[in-house]
Design an enzyme around this catalytic site. Structure first.
Site, PDB file in Angstrom:
ATOM      1  N   GLY A 197      -6.032  32.360 -47.379  1.00  0.00           N
ATOM      2  CA  GLY A 197      -5.157  33.546 -47.246  1.00  0.00           C
ATOM      3  C   GLY A 197      -4.699  33.958 -48.585  1.00  0.00           C
ATOM      4  CB  SER A 198      -1.339  35.790 -49.194  1.00  0.00           C
ATOM      5  OG  SER A 198      -1.566  36.722 -48.269  1.00  0.00           O
TER       6      SER A 198
END
Length: 486
Positions: A218-219
């Protein structure tokens, strides 16, 4: 001698010659394979005929041995705080073999390693029995305890590294198991083993999530994308506006790449984009740089390659065959991007160490039973993912995330902390339990002594970076504090 007798004599001579050839072949050519054959019970009996050496953490043994009764195996291994240390030690079972450090350094621990030949010879001369050697680890007991306690009953993992050397300080994985529960070969040991195999179909307690499980990052992967932008000169000023429209349409599609929570990301600077975690900014960066440059940067951080620490880790994945929209998605930690917690700790450690990525390792020394050192690990640089100047820019960005952004829960009084939060949605229509991430480092006046990656699997996780900051950041904070306060 008549002709029939001569033929019999020649035939018998050939048989004797064939026998001699076969005996010598078995003794000198086949000996190694036979000695290591899993079905050769004598090998296993020999392994457990004497006490195994120990695995050492902070000068203390976390393994031991005890005698057994009613078996041709004299000793079996024991494990202190077995579930907490299982991702490091692995298991050593009379019935089911060994893995992790117990497996990789099995010959050292049993005393059968060729490097212990001189010590074995001395022991024979002095009348001592064969003794196993010790494996001295780089692990930090307080950091390991903080990681294990922090994860608690959650499913997840923690990896912590000394950025300056690559020494691994913590490797926790939950749920876990107790290696002592099947260290022998009794009926009870077998039942415990079978029970764990059944559990592996649900909670996977024997899966080493810190080293062998890859998760969509993810981020938290945006650190790699930011590094690629700086290294390739796409942007040089972390506070200048970027060319990042909102909405950002994925290349060759009509699909919008959305930002979470309605945050304002149009043309946001690199610092601000990392602080609030703008998908549009980093997706656009990946698209602008293109696949080849993104792959090159990811691989400098260790992606697409197994590590040996000396235990083998799973290779983290960054696709080398993706198209343009997939490149944009991969640059924000989606599509097929997947990483182990150790890999994500390596990313944070490289940034903290001014761009130098040190090779991770968790064994500092191998020692004979008399404490003489027979092998030692020296720190080794693995790569240089980014220049010192760019690493320091990225440090400023990560420190802003903790000071005023989504990573506030990792703040430590009197200590500079840099970090990046993230939550990775996955499954069909993103319906599976999300993964909450936090990667970070702590920095003092003498440099950074620790970088940490935490991943937590939790069905209640919702908005990406809030979740990473809420679930994973407090665990990372406790691990960093344990290292700083040692």
């Amino acid at each position: 001698m008549n002709k029939p007798l001569r033929r019999v004599a020649v035939f018998c001579g050939l048989l004797v010659l064939a026998l001699l050839i076969r005996v010598n072949y078995v003794q000198f050519v086949d000996a190694g394979a036979l000695a290591n054959d899993a079905h050769n019970r004598r090998v296993t009996i020999n392994q457990y005929a004497t006490p195994r050496g120990d695995i050492i953490v902070d000068g203390k043994a976390i393994t031991g041995h005890t005698t057994t009764t009613g078996s041709d195996f004299k000793y079996k291994a024991t494990f202190t705080n077995g579930p907490m240390w299982a991702p490091v030690t692995g298991y050593a079972s009379q019935a089911f073999g060994s893995n992790m450090l117990e497996g990789v350094d099995n010959k050292i621990l049993t005393g059968d390693d060729d490097r212990l030949f001189f010590n074995r010879t001395i022991d024979i001369v002095t009348g001592k029995g064969k003794q196993g050697g010790d494996v001295v680890t780089t692990l930090n007991a307080k950091a390991q305890q903080a990681a294990f306690d922090g994860l608690g009953n959650k499913k997840g993992a923690v990896a912590a590294i000394d950025p300056k050397t690559g020494a691994i300080l913590a490797l926790a994985s939950t749920p876990s198991y107790d290696p002592s529960s099947f260290a022998g070969n009794s009926t009870t040991d077998s039942k415990n083993w079978v029970s764990l195999q059944k559990a592996n179909n649900t909670n996977d307690p024997m899966l080493n999530r810190a080293l062998r499980q890859t998760y969509p990052p993810g981020s938290s992967f945006k650190i790699v994308t930011a590094a690629a932008a700086l290294e390739n000169g796409l942007y040089t000023d972390i506070d200048a506006k970027t060319n990042s429209p909102v909405p950002f349409i994925l290349p060759n599609t009509t699909t919008e790449l959305k930002n979470e929570g309605g945050i304002n990301c149009q043309n946001a600077s690199l610092r601000e984009a990392l602080r609030v975690s703008c998908n549009t900014v980093f997706g656009k960066i990946g698209s602008d740089l293109g696949r080849d440059k993104m792959v090159a940067e990811a691989e400098k951080f260790g992606f697409n390659k197994e590590q040996y620490i000396p235990v083998r880790t799973a290779a983290s994945n960054f696709s080398t065959t993706m198209d343009k929209p997939q490149t944009a998605l991969s640059s924000i930690g989606q599509f097929e991007t997947a990483a182990t917690p150790l890999q994500m700790a390596m990313i944070a450690s490289a940034v903290a160490n001014d761009g130098k990525l040190m090779k991770p390792y968790m064994v500092s020394e191998l020692r004979a039973s008399n404490n003489s050192v027979i092998a030692q690990t020296n720190p080794e640089q693995l790569s240089q993912p980014l220049s010192a100047a760019n690493a320091q820019k990225l440090q400023q960005m990560m420190e802003t995330v903790v000071q005023t952004g989504t990573g506030k829960n990792a703040q430590i009084n009197g200590v500079t902390v840099g970090g990046k939060t993230g939550t990775a949605q996955h499954g069909i229509n993103n319906d599976a339990s999300p993964y909450a991430w936090f990667i970070s480092y702590a920095k003092t006046s003498s440099g950074s002594p620790v970088a940490v990656a935490v991943v937590v699997e939790d069905a209640s996780a919702n908005r990406g970076d809030i979740t990473g900051g809420g679930f994973a950041a407090p665990i990372a904070k406790k691990v960093m504090e344990a290292v700083l306060n040692k």
